[in-house]
Design an enzyme around this catalytic site. Structure first.
Site, PDB file in Angstrom:
ATOM      1  N   ALA A 227      -0.239  26.259  -2.040  1.00 43.50           N
ATOM      2  CA  ALA A 227      -1.323  25.588  -1.301  1.00 43.50           C
ATOM      3  C   ALA A 227      -1.092  25.721   0.189  1.00 43.50           C
ATOM      4  O   ALA A 227      -1.985  25.495   0.990  1.00 43.50           O
ATOM      5  CB  ALA A 227      -1.386  24.111  -1.686  1.00 43.50           C
ATOM      6  N   GLU A 230      -2.148  30.120   2.131  1.00 50.18           N
ATOM      7  CA  GLU A 230      -3.420  30.854   2.058  1.00 50.18           C
ATOM      8  C   GLU A 230      -4.524  30.095   2.812  1.00 50.18           C
ATOM      9  O   GLU A 230      -5.188  30.640   3.691  1.00 50.18           O
ATOM     10  CB  GLU A 230      -3.794  31.050   0.580  1.00 50.18           C
ATOM     11  CG  GLU A 230      -5.160  31.655   0.344  1.00 50.18           C
ATOM     12  CD  GLU A 230      -5.213  33.135   0.695  1.00 50.18           C
ATOM     13  OE1 GLU A 230      -4.156  33.722   0.970  1.00 50.18           O
ATOM     14  OE2 GLU A 230      -6.333  33.688   0.713  1.00 50.18           O
ATOM     15  N   SER A 232      -4.163  27.785   5.031  1.00 48.75           N
ATOM     16  CA  SER A 232      -3.846  27.656   6.457  1.00 48.75           C
ATOM     17  C   SER A 232      -4.133  28.960   7.187  1.00 48.75           C
ATOM     18  O   SER A 232      -4.692  28.956   8.288  1.00 48.75           O
ATOM     19  CB  SER A 232      -2.381  27.268   6.642  1.00 48.75           C
ATOM     20  OG  SER A 232      -2.114  26.072   5.972  1.00 48.75           O
ATOM     21  N   CYS A 339      -5.361  16.069   1.060  1.00 51.56           N
ATOM     22  CA  CYS A 339      -4.366  17.125   1.283  1.00 51.56           C
ATOM     23  C   CYS A 339      -3.125  16.620   2.011  1.00 51.56           C
ATOM     24  O   CYS A 339      -3.203  16.110   3.124  1.00 51.56           O
ATOM     25  CB  CYS A 339      -5.009  18.245   2.100  1.00 51.56           C
ATOM     26  SG  CYS A 339      -3.831  19.544   2.494  1.00 51.56           S
ATOM     27  N   GLU A 348      -0.825  24.151  12.891  1.00 50.79           N
ATOM     28  CA  GLU A 348      -0.748  25.619  12.930  1.00 50.79           C
ATOM     29  C   GLU A 348      -1.975  26.217  13.608  1.00 50.79           C
ATOM     30  O   GLU A 348      -1.869  27.099  14.457  1.00 50.79           O
ATOM     31  CB  GLU A 348      -0.661  26.191  11.507  1.00 50.79           C
ATOM     32  CG  GLU A 348       0.663  25.960  10.833  1.00 50.79           C
ATOM     33  CD  GLU A 348       0.621  26.396   9.372  1.00 50.79           C
ATOM     34  OE1 GLU A 348      -0.081  27.376   9.045  1.00 50.79           O
ATOM     35  OE2 GLU A 348       1.278  25.753   8.546  1.00 50.79           O
TER      36      GLU A 348
END
Ligand code: HEM
Length: 389
Positions: A227, A230, A232, A339, A348
């Protein structure tokens, strides 16, 4: 063309048409079984927090749902669980994955983004998905979890094999076997030689107090990694695309650094890296958007459709920074399954935008972009850019 296939190629177009045609639709899921799709913001938001909608496959009608068919050692994860198991596991994961641990990564991740940008500086043309967003996201989650540098290339190829529109059942099965072997070896190595990383902290929680079964530990490691990059990487490339597509927006970001996190929220809403929430199974007959859905049926919630619902957002198809409540989108879910990596993903994307904005102020796109065909994730296939002087 069936709905799932159409969705893979034009998710926003399909969701927009379905959203206007009605709040809930009967569809054929990618595994060939019948399912329901919920399309509007208010209904999706309510359903995400509805305890009658279980994530546990045990509540699916027998024979009505196949999904990925993960082995038990990867399937005992947060996205296949309800309380009280979910509560126990989420608390343990939350203890290791604290907001403070994420915030403490700011300096290190900023340097990692700079180092990647330095590596690009000798080239005229780059692909910011392949050369920047993906290695940055993979590096970030790997550092956090403690995945050694030499293993990182392997798991980048897994995503395409599992989530791509052309994924086959046999291909998925073979990839899942490989992933399982990888996690068993990684956890054994961490157990033998613990570090200051999150996986070592989770192993300690497992071994000291036995509150986490071995399957739960492997599944959690798998979920966090899978999780963790990808979505992010897709959010990062989406934010860079937005910045590189609008000169006025870029000027605003330059003049006001506080606008960068606002852009990240707006891009998260607009592109919805996870197109659909994890499938849910009503534990009793429930009414959603005025439609009665029988217990045990499979329900998909269209996060992407909800995030562009004109009933909720003015000019939903535009990216702009003036929304009154930029963070109220549903891209990271809502409720008990919200999440766990949202702070990391946001950090990020913010650092990525700041780095490219300041390091390559004249960067510009030079070729059309394409999206990866998938019904699950929304991500650019490539972002070709000339870096400029
Ligand atoms: C832009 C990036 C990301 C997006 C769009 C995203 C999206 C989501 C969504 C929509 C859910 C809720 C699923 C549902 O209720 O159906 C979720 C849950 C979750 N996400 Fe993320 N995610 C992202 C990044 C991450 C990262 C970086 C990590 C880990 C490092 C992560 C780990 C998780 C976990 C463990 C859950 C399950 C939480 C639970 O069930 O309690 N995600 N994510």
């Amino acid at each position: 063309m069936d709905v799932a296939r159409a969705m893979a190629h034009d998710p926003h177009g399909v969701f927009a048409r379905m959203r206007e045609a009605g709040p809930v639709h009967s569809i054929v899921a990618p595994d060939g079984n019948p399912a329901w799709l919920v399309t509007r913001y208010a209904d999706v938001q309510a359903a995400l927090g509805d305890p009658r909608l279980s994530l546990n496959k045990a509540h699916a009608k027998p024979g009505s749902y196949k999904g990925f068919e993960l082995p038990p050692a990867l399937d005992a994860n947060l996205l296949n669980m309800d309380p009280p198991d979910h509560t126990r596991l989420r608390r343990l994961a939350g203890q290791a994955f604290t907001a403070r641990r994420t915030a403490s990564l700011r300096g290190e991740l900023g340097r990692a983004a700079q180092a990647l940008a330095d590596g690009l500086a000798t080239r005229e043309r780059v692909d910011l998905v392949h050369d920047f967003a993906t290695p940055f996201a993979v590096g970030a989650i790997s550092e956090l979890l403690g995945v050694p540098a030499e293993s990182r290339a392997d798991f980048r190829t897994w995503t395409g094999a599992v989530l791509g529109a052309n994924a086959t059942r046999d291909g998925i099965r073979a990839t899942v076997r490989e992933m399982y072997a990888f996690f068993v070896a990684l956890l054994a190595a961490k157990r033998a030689d613990p570090g200051p990383d999150l996986l070592s902290a989770l192993i300690a929680a497992r071994d000291d107090e036995d509150r986490l079964s071995e399957d739960e530990l492997t599944s959690l490691a798998f979920l966090l990694l899978f999780a963790g990059y990808e979505n992010s990487a897709n959010l990062i490339s989406g934010a860079l695309l937005a910045m590189l597509s609008d000169d006025a927006l870029r000027d605003t970001l330059r003049a006001d650094p506080e606008a960068v996190p606002v852009l990240v929220e707006e891009v998260a809403r607009h592109m919805s890296p996870a197109l659909l929430a994890i499938r849910r199974f009503p534990i009793e007959d429930v009414e959603l958007g005025g439609v009665l859905i029988p217990a045990g049926d499979t329900v998909f919630l269209s996060i992407a459709g909800a995030n562009r619902d004109p009933r909720r957002y003015d000019r939903p198809d535009r990216v702009h920074l003036e929304r009154a409540d930029p963070a109220r989108h549903l891209s990271f879910g809502q409720g008990i399954h919200y999440c766990i990596g949202a702070p990391l993903a946001r950090l990020e994307a913010e650092l990525a935008v700041r780095t490219i904005l300041t390091r390559f102020p004249n960067a510009k796109r030079y070729a059309p972009i394409a999206w990866q065909p998938s019904i699950r994730v929304r991500g650019l296939a490539a972002l070709p850019v000339e870096l400029g002087d």
